[in-house]
Design an enzyme around this catalytic site. Sequence first.
Site, PDB file in Angstrom:
ATOM      1  N   ARG A  91       0.086  -9.487  10.823  1.00  0.00           N
ATOM      2  CA  ARG A  91       1.448  -8.708  11.366  1.00  0.00           C
ATOM      3  C   ARG A  91       2.597  -9.877  11.174  1.00  0.00           C
ATOM      4  NH1 ARG A  91       0.071  -4.880   9.801  1.00  0.00           N
ATOM      5  NH2 ARG A  91      -1.698  -5.952   9.366  1.00  0.00           N
ATOM      6  N   LYS A 102       0.892  -1.340  -0.129  1.00  0.00           N
ATOM      7  CA  LYS A 102      -0.006   0.066  -0.110  1.00  0.00           C
ATOM      8  C   LYS A 102       0.913   1.365  -0.003  1.00  0.00           C
ATOM      9  CE  LYS A 102      -1.930   0.947   4.030  1.00  0.00           C
ATOM     10  NZ  LYS A 102      -0.934   2.355   4.421  1.00  0.00           N
ATOM     11  N   THR A 103       1.962   1.284   0.829  1.00  0.00           N
ATOM     12  CA  THR A 103       2.533   2.506   0.854  1.00  0.00           C
ATOM     13  C   THR A 103       3.320   2.820  -0.289  1.00  0.00           C
ATOM     14  OG1 THR A 103       2.869   2.103   3.362  1.00  0.00           O
ATOM     15  CG2 THR A 103       4.283   3.636   2.545  1.00  0.00           C
ATOM     16  N   ASP A 127      -4.522   8.426   3.238  1.00  0.00           N
ATOM     17  CA  ASP A 127      -4.153   6.994   3.784  1.00  0.00           C
ATOM     18  C   ASP A 127      -5.127   6.354   4.622  1.00  0.00           C
ATOM     19  OD1 ASP A 127      -2.531   4.762   3.581  1.00  0.00           O
ATOM     20  OD2 ASP A 127      -0.932   5.643   4.891  1.00  0.00           O
ATOM     21  N   GLU A 128      -4.984   4.801   5.035  1.00  0.00           N
ATOM     22  CA  GLU A 128      -5.910   4.186   5.957  1.00  0.00           C
ATOM     23  C   GLU A 128      -7.275   4.820   6.054  1.00  0.00           C
ATOM     24  OE1 GLU A 128      -4.667   1.740   7.081  1.00  0.00           O
ATOM     25  OE2 GLU A 128      -2.338   1.851   7.496  1.00  0.00           O
ATOM     26  N   GLN A 180      -9.276  -4.058   7.866  1.00  0.00           N
ATOM     27  CA  GLN A 180      -8.368  -3.725   9.050  1.00  0.00           C
ATOM     28  C   GLN A 180      -8.922  -2.345   9.579  1.00  0.00           C
ATOM     29  OE1 GLN A 180      -4.098  -4.023   8.142  1.00  0.00           O
ATOM     30  NE2 GLN A 180      -4.635  -4.363   6.099  1.00  0.00           N
TER      31      GLN A 180
END
Length: 751
Positions: free
Chosen positions: A608, A32-33, A224-225, A255
Site C-alpha cells: 500500500r 490493473k484497473t 476483477d480481483e 493478494q
Amino acid sequence: MQYLDGLNEPQREGVVNTEGPAMIIAGAGSGKTRVLTYRIAHLVNAHKVDPFNILALTFTNKAALEMRHRIENVIGAEARNLWMGTFHSVFARILRAEAGFLGYPANFTIYDTDDSKSLIKTIVKEQELDEKVYKANVVLNRISGAKNRMISWQAYINNPEYFAEDEANMKPKMGKLYRIYSERCKRAGAMDFDDLLFNTNILFKNHIDVLNKYQHRFNYVLVDEFQDTNISQYIITRKLAAVHQNICVVGDDAQSIYAFRGADIRNILNFEKDYSDIKIIKMEQNYRSTQNIVNVANSVIARNRAQIHKQVWTTNQSGELISLLKASSDHEEGRLVASSIFEEKMQNKIQNSDFAVLYRTNSQSRAIEEALRRVNIKYKIVGGLSFYQRREIKDLLAYMRFTINHNDEESFKRIVNLPKRGIGPGTINKILVAAEEHTISIWEVIENIHQFIHGKVSATLSGFVTLIKRFELEVNHKDAFDAATLIAKQSGILKELYEDKTIEGLSRYENVQELLNAVKEFVDNTDNKDVNLGAFLQEVSLLTGVDTDKSDDNNVVTLMTIHMAKGLEFKNIYIVGLEEDLFPSQMMLSSRADLEEERRLFYVAITRAKEKLTLSYALTRYRFGRLKNCEPSRFLDEIEPKYIQVDTKFSFSEPVIPNRTKSFINSVRRDVQKKSANTFKKTGDYTVSPGFEPSDTSALEIGMKVEHPKFGYGKVLDIDENGAGRKAKVKFDNFGEKTLLLSFAKLRIHE
C-alpha cells in the site's frame, strides 16, 4: 486509439488480446484497473462489441463506478450500457428479473447481516435453544459457509458428516436452524447476501432456458480481483462464459486475503486447468512504490509455496529504507507512531491524508487514536459504524422496505412500534406465532388482526396496516425521493427526532435528513434509469464498507485494518503490531495454508506504501485485560536486513535488527523484564497513586477534588444529571477540561 500509446508491453497485450480465455496476473501497483478499463473500451472501439453484451464483475460499487467513468472518457455515453457492477448487484438484477422461477417476488428484500442475526435470534428463542450455545453470528457463519460451498439446507440435513461435526461442536440443531432460517427468509420474500449467489446458481442449474438467455447475452465476461472469488462466484461466471469462452480474469494470487469470507485461492491457482487454450499475461512492473518497498514485498511473499511465480520490479527511485520502531508497550507504540507522523509532517510539509496506519485487529486502534489526539493530528477510522447501520437510518429504511415488501418480517418487527403505539414484544410474538402456526405471512395476520388478537391493540394494528397501504399507493406513482420524504414525515419518525432537542436527537435528525439527501442524489443521477424507491433500496442494500466510507474532512490520517486497506495506496504507511500471535494471528498458525494467507496479508499491507514504509512492534501488550510479553513477528525475519533501518530516534531503547537468533530473543526478554517492572504502573503520562481504588460517584458534587487513573488530579466544575447518563465536567491539572460519563469513569474522590 490513443489509449494504447501509454501502455507497456504486457499491459498492451492484456488490452488487445480480447478473444478466448485469458488470465492477467497483475502484481501490486502494476496498473490493473487501467488495463481492465482499456480492454473493455477496446472491445467496443476496435471490435464494435455492443456494451449490452459485456459483463464486468467487481467487488465494490466504488471500483465499478470508477471503471465506468474511465471507460466513458474513452467511448462516451455508451459506457452506461455495460453490465458492470459487483457480483451481488449484477446477480440481484438478474434475480429480480427472473425471481418468479424461484418462487420469490420481484421486489424481494435483501437482508443485511443485522437482519439475518435478528431473525436467527428469533428462531433460536422460538425453538427454546440456549442462546449462548447457538449464538446468532456463529449460526449465520455456519449457514453462510454452507451456501458459499453450494450446500442447500436439504443437502446439509441429509449429510451425516455435517451432523457429526455439529454434534462434536455441541450444536446438533444447526441443520434445523438452517432449514427454518431459509424457509422464513423465503416466506418473508427476502434473500440475504449469500442467497444472491446461491439462488443465482440454483436459477441457472434448474432453468437451462434462463441460463441460455444470459449466456447468449454476454459475449464477453470479465472478472476483477479474481483471487477473491469463492466457489459459488466462480461456478456462475464459468457457466455464463461457457458458450463464447471469452472470459478474462484479472487478479493477483499474492493478494488473496479473504478466505474467512469464503474466497478460494484455488480459483486463480487452478484457473488454467479449466481452459486448455488460455492466454496468461503477467504484469510485473510496479508503478506505485519505491524499489526498496518492492524488494521488501518480494522477499516476504517468496516464502509462500502456493503461488503463481512472478517477479515484481520497478524503475522508480530506490527511496528510503524501511523504518523499524521498537516499543516497550502498545501504549508507547502509539506514541512513537504519532511522534513519527508529526515529525514527517513538519519536516516534509506533507498532509495528514498522506498517512495511513494499518493494523491486524480493530482493537489496536485505541492506542494510536489516543496518541494522535495528544499531538492534535486529525484522523478517521475506516470500517467503523457505517452511516447505513445507524439506528435512525435503519428505522426509516425499514419503513421503506416494508412498504415495498409487506412480508419483510425483520422490517415489521423494527417499525410496528415506531414511533411508540403501545405494541409490545408480547403482541409481536403473538403475530409471529400466528403466522408460523397458519403458515401465512405476518402481513396476512395483521391485515386480518381481529381474527387473531382482540382489544385496543387490534385497532392500533389496523391503523398501522392502513398507514402502510397509504404509503404503498403513494410509492407507486412517486420517485424515490418524494416517496422517502412522504414516509419519513407521515410515519412520525421525523417529528419524533425533531422534538428531541438533545445533542444526540439533533444528530439523529440530521442523519435522517442526510439519508433523504442521498435519495435525492440517487434520483438526480442520470446514470440511474430506474429511480423508484425499490431501486434505491436495492442500491443501499448492496453497498460495501468501502462504498459507505465518508468523511467531512479529507485531510486526516487514515486508520484501518489491513483487510480494509486492499486496493488503496498512501505515500506513508505504518504497519503496527508486528508480533507473534498478533500478526501472524494466533488463529492462523494451525496450517500452512492459513500461515500463507497471513503472509499475503502482510504483503498487501507493504504494497500500500508509495514512498515510505514504517514497521513497528511492542515488547509487551495488553490483550484481553492482561499484560503479555511479546515476541517480534516471524515476518520481520523474512525481510532482508539490508532493506531495514532501525529508527533510533523513535525507538525506546538501543534497537536490534530483527533476526530470530538466541541473542536477539534474550535481549528482547531482558527488555521486557526491565520495562514491565516500572513502565506499566503508568497510564498515559500520569502515574497512578499507590492503592488507587475508584470511589462511589453517586454523591459527587461540584467543587470536589478527584483523581483519574489516566488524567490525574482535577476539580469537578459541573455535573449534568440529564440525558442518557450522569456526566461530570472536570478540570484536570495537566489535561485540561474533560467531560466524563460517571457510569464508566473511574474516579477517586479526595476529601
